[in-house]
Design an enzyme around this catalytic site. Sequence first.
Site, PDB file in Angstrom:
ATOM      1  N   HIS A  71     -25.770  -1.531  21.626  1.00 58.45           N
ATOM      2  CA  HIS A  71     -26.893  -1.604  20.688  1.00 58.45           C
ATOM      3  C   HIS A  71     -27.724  -2.859  20.991  1.00 58.45           C
ATOM      4  O   HIS A  71     -27.188  -3.956  21.124  1.00 58.45           O
ATOM      5  CB  HIS A  71     -26.351  -1.642  19.259  1.00 58.45           C
ATOM      6  CG  HIS A  71     -27.385  -2.004  18.254  1.00 58.45           C
ATOM      7  ND1 HIS A  71     -28.632  -1.423  18.244  1.00 58.45           N
ATOM      8  CD2 HIS A  71     -27.383  -2.906  17.231  1.00 58.45           C
ATOM      9  CE1 HIS A  71     -29.341  -1.948  17.261  1.00 58.45           C
ATOM     10  NE2 HIS A  71     -28.612  -2.845  16.639  1.00 58.45           N
TER      11      HIS A  71
ATOM     12  N   CYS B   4     -27.121   0.743  12.493  1.00 56.53           N
ATOM     13  CA  CYS B   4     -27.346   0.655  13.948  1.00 56.53           C
ATOM     14  C   CYS B   4     -26.233   1.329  14.752  1.00 56.53           C
ATOM     15  O   CYS B   4     -26.405   1.571  15.948  1.00 56.53           O
ATOM     16  CB  CYS B   4     -27.506  -0.794  14.378  1.00 56.53           C
ATOM     17  SG  CYS B   4     -28.785  -1.670  13.465  1.00 56.53           S
TER      18      CYS B   4
ATOM     19  N   ASN C 187     -35.137  -4.438  18.374  1.00 52.95           N
ATOM     20  CA  ASN C 187     -34.003  -3.708  17.806  1.00 52.95           C
ATOM     21  C   ASN C 187     -34.524  -2.449  17.107  1.00 52.95           C
ATOM     22  O   ASN C 187     -35.213  -2.548  16.092  1.00 52.95           O
ATOM     23  CB  ASN C 187     -33.283  -4.636  16.819  1.00 52.95           C
ATOM     24  CG  ASN C 187     -32.105  -3.975  16.130  1.00 52.95           C
ATOM     25  OD1 ASN C 187     -31.922  -2.765  16.192  1.00 52.95           O
ATOM     26  ND2 ASN C 187     -31.302  -4.782  15.453  1.00 52.95           N
TER      27      ASN C 187
END
Length: 340
Positions: free
Chosen positions: A264, A113, A294
Site C-alpha cells: 500500500h 487501505c 495515497n
Amino acid sequence: MAIRVLGTGSYLPPKVVTNEDIAAALDTSDEWIYSHTGIHARHVAEDGETTSTMAAKAARSALEMAGVKPEEIGLIVLATSTPDYATFPSTACVVQSLLGCENAGAFDLQAACAGFIYALEQARGFVNFYPDKKALVIGAECLTRILDWTDRSSCILFGDGAGAVVLGNDDAPGVASTKTTAHTILGADGKGQGFIMRTGGTREALPLDPVTGIPLKPDPISPKLTLQGHDVFAFAVRKLSKVVGDLCERLGTTPDALDRVFAHQANGRIIEATARRMKLPIEKFWLNLETTANTSAASVPISLDQAVRAGELKDGMKIVMVGFGSGLTYGGTFCHWPFL
Ligand code: UT7
C-alpha cells in the site's frame, strides 16, 4: 481448477494538484512533503467524477484486457472508504448499473487501505465456490472530498483514483490441474480505531428524541479525515514486514525469494523502512506515490495494473500484495502471478 487474474485496469483523474499548488495555500513546501512522504503530486477528481465513475472506468479497462463481457460477471466487490452515498445504496451497485453487469451481485467492502486485499479474498472465495463464474474486484477512492484542507499533516498525503481486477478460472490445457497458489493473511486491531478516522456515523448522530425525531446532539458538519501519523507509521512498518515474513514462512520460503512486493502506497518512508527491516532491496517494491499519493483501497490495484501494462509482471513471478489502514486493518496475499 486455477483461479487467475484475467485482466487489470486502473484510472487516475486527469487533474493533478502538485505540492507547490498546496504550498500556495498552506504553510508547507514541496521540499517538506517530498522528504517526509515521497509525494510530489496527486490526482484529484473533478466535478462530475465520483468513486463510482472512476471505479467503472478502471473496471471497463480490466474487462477489456480480460476479454470478459459485463454480463459474464457474477460478483462485484468494491473496496472503498469514500462511497458515493454515506451509507446506501452501495457504490458497487452504482458501478454494476454503469457497467451493465446484469448478472452480478454487488457489495461494498470497508477495510480502509487494506480493503483491496480483503476484497480480493472475498472474490477468490466466490470463484472457488462457483468455478463457472467471474468476479470483478475494485478498489476506488475519492479521498480529496473528505480531507481537511487546512490540516497540513494529513491533506498532503492523499489522492483519488481506482484500480480493478477480473478473476476467473483458467481452463486452458495444462492449467486445469494447477492448484490455487494464493495464501492470505487478514487481520485487524480495533484498539487503534482512533488513529485514522472519519466520524459522522450513527455514533455521532444518535440519540434522536424518540417522540419528535429531533437529534439531541447536532450532526457534525461534513466530518473530515483525521490522522495520528506517528502511530500509523509505526503500525504500518511493523505489520507490513510481519505479514510478508509470515506469508513467506507459511510457504517455506524467504522474502528474498520474492520477485515483487505491491505494498500500500501510504508513504515512501514507510516502504523504505519496511524494505530495510526485511533486508530487501527497495527495487522489489512497486513505487508510484510520487505522482499518485495515497489512494487508499485503490493503491494496490493501481500499482498492479501499472506493473502489468509496463510488462513488469511475468507469469510465475512470486509476488506479495500487502496493505494496512484505518481500523486498524492489515492483510497480505502471496501468489504465483497471475494465479490466485
Ligand atoms: O494509509 C494510511 C494513512 N497514512 C498514514 O497514516 C501515514 C502515516 N504517517 C505519515 O506518513 C507521517 O507520520 C506524516 C507524513 C503524516 C508526518 O510525518 P512526520 O515525519 O511523522 O512529521 P511529524 O508529524 O512528526 O511533524 C513534524 C513537524 C511538526 O512541526 P513541529 O511540531 O515539530 O514544529 C509538524 O507540524 O512537521 C510539521 N508538519 C509539516 N510541516 C510542513 C507536519 N506536516 C507538515 C507539512 N509541511 N505538510
